[in-house]
Design a protein around this motif. Structure first.
Motif, mmCIF file in Angstrom:
data_model
loop_
_atom_site.group_PDB
_atom_site.id
_atom_site.type_symbol
_atom_site.label_atom_id
_atom_site.label_comp_id
_atom_site.label_asym_id
_atom_site.label_seq_id
_atom_site.Cartn_x
_atom_site.Cartn_y
_atom_site.Cartn_z
ATOM 1 N N TRP A 165 -3.258 -7.244 -2.456
ATOM 2 C CA TRP A 165 -2.878 -5.860 -2.182
ATOM 3 C C TRP A 165 -1.884 -5.349 -3.211
ATOM 4 O O TRP A 165 -1.993 -4.224 -3.701
ATOM 5 N N VAL A 166 -0.888 -6.185 -3.521
ATOM 6 C CA VAL A 166 0.130 -5.778 -4.499
ATOM 7 C C VAL A 166 -0.512 -5.534 -5.862
ATOM 8 O O VAL A 166 -0.210 -4.547 -6.544
ATOM 9 N N TRP A 167 -1.414 -6.430 -6.257
ATOM 10 C CA TRP A 167 -2.069 -6.300 -7.559
ATOM 11 C C TRP A 167 -2.898 -5.029 -7.624
ATOM 12 O O TRP A 167 -2.862 -4.298 -8.626
ATOM 13 N N VAL A 168 -3.654 -4.762 -6.560
ATOM 14 C CA VAL A 168 -4.487 -3.552 -6.527
ATOM 15 C C VAL A 168 -3.611 -2.305 -6.521
ATOM 16 O O VAL A 168 -3.911 -1.308 -7.199
ATOM 17 N N ALA A 169 -2.507 -2.347 -5.759
ATOM 18 C CA ALA A 169 -1.621 -1.185 -5.685
ATOM 19 C C ALA A 169 -0.988 -0.868 -7.034
ATOM 20 O O ALA A 169 -0.681 0.296 -7.329
ATOM 21 N N MET A 170 -0.820 -1.882 -7.878
ATOM 22 C CA MET A 170 -0.243 -1.659 -9.209
ATOM 23 C C MET A 170 -1.229 -0.995 -10.162
ATOM 24 O O MET A 170 -0.830 -0.453 -11.200
ATOM 25 N N HIS A 171 -2.522 -1.037 -9.798
ATOM 26 C CA HIS A 171 -3.544 -0.488 -10.695
ATOM 27 C C HIS A 171 -4.273 0.718 -10.103
ATOM 28 O O HIS A 171 -5.187 1.253 -10.734
ATOM 29 N N GLY A 172 -3.896 1.112 -8.908
ATOM 30 C CA GLY A 172 -4.564 2.252 -8.307
ATOM 31 C C GLY A 172 -4.274 2.325 -6.822
ATOM 32 O O GLY A 172 -3.596 1.449 -6.255
ATOM 33 N N PRO A 173 -4.800 3.340 -6.139
ATOM 34 C CA PRO A 173 -4.543 3.497 -4.705
ATOM 35 C C PRO A 173 -5.284 2.442 -3.886
ATOM 36 O O PRO A 173 -6.351 1.966 -4.263
ATOM 37 N N LEU A 174 -4.692 2.105 -2.765
ATOM 38 C CA LEU A 174 -5.293 1.134 -1.854
ATOM 39 C C LEU A 174 -6.232 1.841 -0.886
ATOM 40 O O LEU A 174 -5.921 2.911 -0.366
ATOM 41 N N ASP A 175 -7.381 1.221 -0.639
ATOM 42 C CA ASP A 175 -8.344 1.745 0.317
ATOM 43 C C ASP A 175 -8.085 1.103 1.680
ATOM 44 O O ASP A 175 -8.082 -0.129 1.801
ATOM 45 N N VAL A 176 -7.871 1.929 2.690
ATOM 46 C CA VAL A 176 -7.525 1.413 4.015
ATOM 47 C C VAL A 176 -8.654 0.558 4.587
ATOM 48 O O VAL A 176 -8.419 -0.496 5.175
ATOM 49 N N GLY A 177 -9.883 1.007 4.398
ATOM 50 C CA GLY A 177 -11.025 0.245 4.900
ATOM 51 C C GLY A 177 -11.100 -1.144 4.269
ATOM 52 O O GLY A 177 -11.353 -2.143 4.958
ATOM 53 N N TRP A 178 -10.864 -1.201 2.964
ATOM 54 C CA TRP A 178 -10.872 -2.497 2.269
ATOM 55 C C TRP A 178 -9.740 -3.375 2.758
ATOM 56 O O TRP A 178 -9.912 -4.586 2.938
ATOM 57 N N MET A 179 -8.573 -2.790 3.004
ATOM 58 C CA MET A 179 -7.426 -3.560 3.488
ATOM 59 C C MET A 179 -7.713 -4.162 4.856
ATOM 60 O O MET A 179 -7.401 -5.333 5.120
ATOM 61 N N LEU A 180 -8.317 -3.364 5.723
ATOM 62 C CA LEU A 180 -8.652 -3.878 7.056
ATOM 63 C C LEU A 180 -9.698 -4.983 6.967
ATOM 64 O O LEU A 180 -9.632 -5.985 7.697
ATOM 65 N N TRP A 181 -10.659 -4.824 6.069
ATOM 66 C CA TRP A 181 -11.714 -5.826 5.942
ATOM 67 C C TRP A 181 -11.164 -7.146 5.422
ATOM 68 O O TRP A 181 -11.571 -8.214 5.863
ATOM 69 N N THR A 182 -10.220 -7.089 4.501
ATOM 70 C CA THR A 182 -9.658 -8.327 3.967
ATOM 71 C C THR A 182 -8.881 -9.090 5.030
ATOM 72 O O THR A 182 -8.721 -10.316 4.922
ATOM 73 N N CYS A 183 -8.398 -8.397 6.049
ATOM 74 C CA CYS A 183 -7.665 -9.066 7.134
ATOM 75 C C CYS A 183 -8.593 -9.712 8.154
ATOM 76 O O CYS A 183 -8.122 -10.432 9.044
ATOM 77 N N SER A 184 -9.888 -9.443 8.040
ATOM 78 C CA SER A 184 -10.822 -9.958 9.047
ATOM 79 C C SER A 184 -10.989 -11.471 8.967
ATOM 80 O O SER A 184 -11.212 -12.129 9.989
ATOM 81 N N ASP A 185 -10.883 -12.050 7.771
ATOM 82 C CA ASP A 185 -11.039 -13.496 7.629
ATOM 83 C C ASP A 185 -9.967 -14.274 8.379
ATOM 84 O O ASP A 185 -10.285 -15.165 9.183
ATOM 85 N N PRO A 186 -8.664 -13.995 8.148
ATOM 86 C CA PRO A 186 -7.648 -14.714 8.925
ATOM 87 C C PRO A 186 -7.799 -14.513 10.421
ATOM 88 O O PRO A 186 -7.588 -15.451 11.206
ATOM 89 N N PHE A 187 -8.166 -13.298 10.822
ATOM 90 C CA PHE A 187 -8.345 -13.028 12.249
ATOM 91 C C PHE A 187 -9.483 -13.862 12.821
ATOM 92 O O PHE A 187 -9.351 -14.466 13.896
ATOM 93 N N ALA A 188 -10.620 -13.917 12.110
ATOM 94 C CA ALA A 188 -11.773 -14.679 12.592
ATOM 95 C C ALA A 188 -11.462 -16.173 12.646
ATOM 96 O O ALA A 188 -11.907 -16.876 13.569
ATOM 97 N N ILE A 189 -10.691 -16.680 11.694
ATOM 98 C CA ILE A 189 -10.307 -18.093 11.715
ATOM 99 C C ILE A 189 -9.439 -18.384 12.934
ATOM 100 O O ILE A 189 -9.618 -19.402 13.613
ATOM 101 N N GLY A 190 -8.498 -17.489 13.234
ATOM 102 C CA GLY A 190 -7.681 -17.658 14.424
ATOM 103 C C GLY A 190 -8.496 -17.613 15.702
ATOM 104 O O GLY A 190 -8.244 -18.374 16.641
#
Length: 210
Positions: A165-190
């Motif tokens: 997220w930090v790397w992407v934010a340094m190069h452009g705006p963050l997409d909320v949908g993409w941010m939520l999707w990236t959190c799905s892996d840790p959630f599914a593992i839990g």
């Protein structure tokens, strides 16, 4: 015989969370919390007792995680590392499968674009199922410390996701949908770890194919 009064019933979600992290043969933890909760509810009211119970839930889980990890640090670390490698392998399977199918039936997809979009959505679901499978495998590898191992793996992934997220934010705006999707892996593992832990706590035999 009368039913248990309402004030003697602590928050169910908090009780469930403590039960997830507590050793399977340890019943005194929830018993002590329930006794103290009932006493506080009768003296200070249910809202106060519920807030106290949630605070104790967080402290109890943190204590159980520390004790569980110190009790078997090497096996837990090994399970987390193996789970990380397994997740890297499993998470790449849907994309490889889609690429192989696309290359083989390119002419079909070019004339049936809606079917291709439907298949893309299905791949997202398969990705979540794969992460849940990783959580189940890690939990089964460290019986008695199911949630400790799976949540540790989830935290490792969250750290990597936060770095991305930090790397992407340094190069452009963050997409909320993409941010939520990236959190799905840790959630599914839990979730996978919680499923295994719940089945073990309930004393139900796990499917032989798991």
């Amino acid at each position: 015989m009368t039913s248990q009064p309402d004030f003697a019933r602590p928050p169910r979600i908090a009780t469930w969370l403590v039960n997830l992290f507590a050793p399977t043969d340890e019943e005194s933890i929830l018993g002590d919390l329930l006794e103290e909760y009932s006493d506080l509810a009768s003296k200070s009211g249910v809202p106060f007792a519920r807030r106290w119970y949630w605070r104790q839930t967080v402290k109890t889980i943190a204590h159980l995680v520390g004790v569980g990890f110190r009790g078997a640090p090497w096996s837990t670390t090994a399970a987390v590392f193996a789970g990380f490698l397994l997740h890297r392998f499993v998470s790449g399977l849907p994309d490889k499968f889609l690429s192989a199918i696309t290359d083989r039936y390119l002419a079909f997809w070019s004339t049936h674009f809606n079917a291709y979009i439907w298949m893309l959505k299905g791949m997202l679901i398969e990705h979540l199922i794969g992460s849940m499978f990783v959580g189940c495998v890690v939990a089964l590898a460290v019986k008695g410390r199911e949630m400790i191992a799976t949540m540790t793996l989830a935290l490792v992934l969250c750290t990597l996701i936060g770095t991305a997220w930090v790397w992407v934010a340094m190069h452009g705006p963050l997409d909320v949908g993409w941010m939520l999707w990236t959190c799905s892996d840790p959630f599914a593992i839990g979730v996978g770890g919680a499923i295994v832990r719940t089945r073990i706590s309930a004393g139900k035999p796990l499917p032989s194919g798991t």
